[in-house]
Scaffold this motif. Structure first.
Motif, mmCIF file in Angstrom:
data_model
loop_
_atom_site.group_PDB
_atom_site.id
_atom_site.type_symbol
_atom_site.label_atom_id
_atom_site.label_comp_id
_atom_site.label_asym_id
_atom_site.label_seq_id
_atom_site.Cartn_x
_atom_site.Cartn_y
_atom_site.Cartn_z
ATOM 1 N N HIS A 1 0.836 -1.206 0.000
ATOM 2 C CA HIS A 1 0.000 0.000 0.000
ATOM 3 C C HIS A 1 0.870 1.256 0.000
ATOM 4 O O HIS A 1 0.549 2.242 -0.666
ATOM 5 N N HIS A 2 1.935 1.167 0.774
ATOM 6 C CA HIS A 2 2.842 2.323 0.848
ATOM 7 C C HIS A 2 3.484 2.580 -0.522
ATOM 8 O O HIS A 2 3.591 3.729 -0.979
ATOM 9 N N ALA A 3 3.886 1.530 -1.200
ATOM 10 C CA ALA A 3 4.494 1.673 -2.519
ATOM 11 C C ALA A 3 3.476 2.240 -3.506
ATOM 12 O O ALA A 3 3.782 3.130 -4.329
ATOM 13 N N ALA A 4 2.231 1.773 -3.442
ATOM 14 C CA ALA A 4 1.180 2.270 -4.333
ATOM 15 C C ALA A 4 0.897 3.740 -4.027
ATOM 16 O O ALA A 4 0.691 4.564 -4.934
ATOM 17 N N LEU A 5 0.898 4.035 -2.725
ATOM 18 C CA LEU A 5 0.680 5.420 -2.310
ATOM 19 C C LEU A 5 1.814 6.305 -2.815
ATOM 20 O O LEU A 5 1.568 7.401 -3.337
ATOM 21 N N GLN A 6 3.041 5.875 -2.708
ATOM 22 C CA GLN A 6 4.199 6.635 -3.183
ATOM 23 C C GLN A 6 4.125 6.808 -4.704
ATOM 24 O O GLN A 6 4.415 7.875 -5.237
ATOM 25 N N GLU A 7 3.725 5.772 -5.397
ATOM 26 C CA GLU A 7 3.593 5.843 -6.850
ATOM 27 C C GLU A 7 2.497 6.844 -7.239
ATOM 28 O O GLU A 7 2.672 7.656 -8.149
ATOM 29 N N GLY A 8 1.351 6.796 -6.516
ATOM 30 C CA GLY A 8 0.254 7.751 -6.780
ATOM 31 C C GLY A 8 0.690 9.179 -6.510
ATOM 32 O O GLY A 8 0.389 10.107 -7.292
ATOM 33 N N LEU A 9 1.395 9.372 -5.388
ATOM 34 C CA LEU A 9 1.909 10.708 -5.058
ATOM 35 C C LEU A 9 2.915 11.171 -6.099
ATOM 36 O O LEU A 9 2.931 12.346 -6.481
#
Length: 124
Positions: free
Chosen positions: A11-19
């Motif tokens: 989730h953190h990686a997806a969040l970082q990618e979205g950001l």
């Protein structure tokens, strides 16, 4: 917990990618905003230049129209004066012709007493 940790990392990686994508879009929008602001500045400068030119042209046009109106008045006055001169010249010519006829009658030997005496002497 390792499953939960892995899920959190995912989730953190997806969040970082979205950001990261949002930041890229923001940077792209900033570039477009700067380009539009630059175009706006150029347009405002052109508007200012055109406004000055429009003002100058309007002033020049007012001066030219004023000059034309003055010339129109002068032409009208000269036409009127020319007509009056023509009328006065005709009147003067008529008076001169009348005076010449009257003088011709006075000078004509047939109409004077001296002329009549001369004619009588020639007959006798």
């Amino acid at each position: 917990m390792s499953g939960t940790g892995a899920a959190l990392r995912g989730h953190h990686a997806a969040l970082q990618e979205g950001l990261s994508e949002l930041r890229a879009r923001r940077d792209e929008l900033n570039g477009r905003i700067q380009a539009e602001e630059a175009e706006r500045g150029r347009l405002q400068a052109r508007i200012a230049t055109l406004s000055r030119r429009l003002s100058d042209t309007s002033e020049n046009l007012a001066g030219l129209r004023s000059t034309r109106a003055h010339i129109d008045r002068t032409i009208a006055e000269m036409d009127l004066a020319s007509g009056e001169i023509l009328d006065n010249s005709q009147t003067l010519l008529d008076v001169l012709k009348k005076e010449m006829r009257d003088l011709g009658k006075i000078i004509d030997p047939q109409n004077t007493s001296l002329g009549q005496r001369i004619r009588r002497q020639k007959r006798s």
